[in-house]
Design an enzyme around this catalytic site. Sequence first.
Site, PDB file in Angstrom:
ATOM      1  N   GLU A   1      -3.243   7.808  -4.015  1.00  0.00           N
ATOM      2  CA  GLU A   1      -3.696   7.390  -5.342  1.00  0.00           C
ATOM      3  C   GLU A   1      -4.967   8.117  -5.728  1.00  0.00           C
ATOM      4  O   GLU A   1      -5.822   8.319  -4.871  1.00  0.00           O
ATOM      5  CB  GLU A   1      -3.944   5.873  -5.336  1.00  0.00           C
ATOM      6  CG  GLU A   1      -2.647   5.109  -5.447  1.00  0.00           C
ATOM      7  CD  GLU A   1      -2.826   3.605  -5.344  1.00  0.00           C
ATOM      8  OE1 GLU A   1      -3.804   3.082  -5.885  1.00  0.00           O
ATOM      9  OE2 GLU A   1      -1.972   2.979  -4.714  1.00  0.00           O
TER      10      GLU A   1
ATOM     11  N   ARG B   1       0.861  -1.179   0.000  1.00  0.00           N
ATOM     12  CA  ARG B   1       0.000   0.000   0.000  1.00  0.00           C
ATOM     13  C   ARG B   1       0.901   1.232   0.000  1.00  0.00           C
ATOM     14  O   ARG B   1       1.938   1.254   0.687  1.00  0.00           O
ATOM     15  CB  ARG B   1      -0.899   0.032   1.242  1.00  0.00           C
ATOM     16  CG  ARG B   1      -2.092  -0.913   1.184  1.00  0.00           C
ATOM     17  CD  ARG B   1      -3.130  -0.476   0.133  1.00  0.00           C
ATOM     18  NE  ARG B   1      -4.304  -1.330   0.094  1.00  0.00           N
ATOM     19  CZ  ARG B   1      -4.470  -2.362  -0.738  1.00  0.00           C
ATOM     20  NH1 ARG B   1      -3.526  -2.682  -1.615  1.00  0.00           N
ATOM     21  NH2 ARG B   1      -5.583  -3.069  -0.709  1.00  0.00           N
TER      22      ARG B   1
ATOM     23  N   HIS C   1      -1.253   0.401  -9.899  1.00  0.00           N
ATOM     24  CA  HIS C   1      -1.899  -0.536  -8.954  1.00  0.00           C
ATOM     25  C   HIS C   1      -2.533  -1.727  -9.697  1.00  0.00           C
ATOM     26  O   HIS C   1      -3.747  -1.923  -9.645  1.00  0.00           O
ATOM     27  CB  HIS C   1      -2.948   0.191  -8.101  1.00  0.00           C
ATOM     28  CG  HIS C   1      -3.203  -0.505  -6.775  1.00  0.00           C
ATOM     29  ND1 HIS C   1      -3.591   0.166  -5.643  1.00  0.00           N
ATOM     30  CD2 HIS C   1      -3.146  -1.811  -6.420  1.00  0.00           C
ATOM     31  CE1 HIS C   1      -3.747  -0.699  -4.650  1.00  0.00           C
ATOM     32  NE2 HIS C   1      -3.487  -1.897  -5.098  1.00  0.00           N
TER      33      HIS C   1
HETATM   34  C1  GLV Z   1      -5.038  -5.014  -3.955  1.00  0.00           C
HETATM   35  O1  GLV Z   1      -4.325  -4.075  -3.759  1.00  0.00           O
HETATM   36  C2  GLV Z   1      -5.675  -5.782  -2.927  1.00  0.00           C
HETATM   37  O2  GLV Z   1      -5.553  -5.472  -1.725  1.00  0.00           O
HETATM   38  O3  GLV Z   1      -6.360  -6.745  -3.297  1.00  0.00           O
END
Ligand code: GLV
Length: 330
Positions: free
Chosen positions: A268, A239, A286
Amino acid sequence: MLKKKVLVTRKLPDEAMRLLYETCEVELNPYDRAMTEDEIIEGLNDKQGLLCLLTDTINAQIMDAAKNLKVISNYAVGFDNIDVKAATERRILVTNTPGVLTETTADLTWALLMAAARRIVEADGFMRRGEYKGWGPMLFLGGDVFGKTLGLIGMGRIGSAVARRAAGFNMRVLYYDMNRLSEDEEKAFGVEYAEFDEVLKESDFVSLHVPLLSSTWHLIGERELSLMKLTSYLINTSRGPVVDEKALVEALRSCRIAGAGLDVYENEPEMAPGLHELENVVLLPHIASASVDTRTKMGTMAAHNLIAGLVGELPKNCVNPEVFSKAEHS
Ligand code: GLV
Ligand code: GLV
C-alpha cells in the site's frame, strides 16, 4: 505535574485530539500525509509517547533514536507495522485498538462480498456512462450469496462477527483457525471447523481474518487460489501481504476464480500491475474501520492507552504487558 511530551503522526478525530491536548504536550504532524521515517525520528527526539498509524513503520532504529520513548500507541487493531520484539527489549509498551472496530470491519467485509458477487461497482459505472438501454435477461449476471458456503480463514473477533451476519443469508459457514473454537462456540456462531485446504475447496466465498505474521505472509498464493472453485470469490479486509497479489491478478485475469473484493494491498498504496484494469475485482482504499463512530472510538482508545502508559499504568490494550511487569519489579 509536568505534561508528557508526545508525537502524533497524523491528526485524529477531534475527541481524541482534545484528550491528548488536555493531558499531554502534543507535537502533531503538520502535513496531511504520512510522516517519513526521518520526520518521525526528528519528532520523537524528546518525546515519551508516540501515537502512530498502521502506515508508520516503527522499527528498532526509530526506537534507538528516541531515548525517552516509553509508549507506542497504534491507531489500529493490527500492529504488524511495529517491531514489538524490539520494543519489548527496550521496555517500550505497545498498544492497539481491538474490539471497537470489529463490527464496522465485519460490515465492510459484507459490503465487499456483496459488491463483488452482484457486480455493484461495474453496474454503477455502466449507469453513469449512460450505457443502460433497458432491462436485459443477461445484464450483469453475478453469483448468489444466499444459501452459499462462506469460508472464514481466521476466527477471532472479526471473523466471528462476519460469521454472525451470514445467518441472515442462510449460509453454511466453514472456518479454519490455528485455534479451534469449543463446540459450544461453534454452535453459538453457527460455524463448522474444516482444514485450511477444505475451506478453500468448498467455499463460494473465502474471507480472510488473520493478523499479518511471518506465518500468514502469502497464506493465499497460486496453490491456494487453484484449490478454490472457479465460481468462488476471495475477500480480504485483513492485511495485503496475506495474499500473493501477483498470483491473485493472474487468477482473476484467467478467471481461475470468479472475483475478489479487496480493502488491503501488498504494498500500500501501490497495487500489483494489472489489478486495477480487471473488472472482476472490487477495490477499496483500506477503509474497513472507516465509520465516523468507530474512528472516534479508535482515537479515544489510542489516546487513553497512550496516557495510561505515560502515567505508569498498564494500558488496557497492551500487546506486550511483560514490559510493564518487568518495569514494576526492577
Ligand atoms: C486496520 O486495518 C486496523 O488494523 O485497525
Ligand atoms: C481482530 O480484532 C480479530 O481478532 O479479528
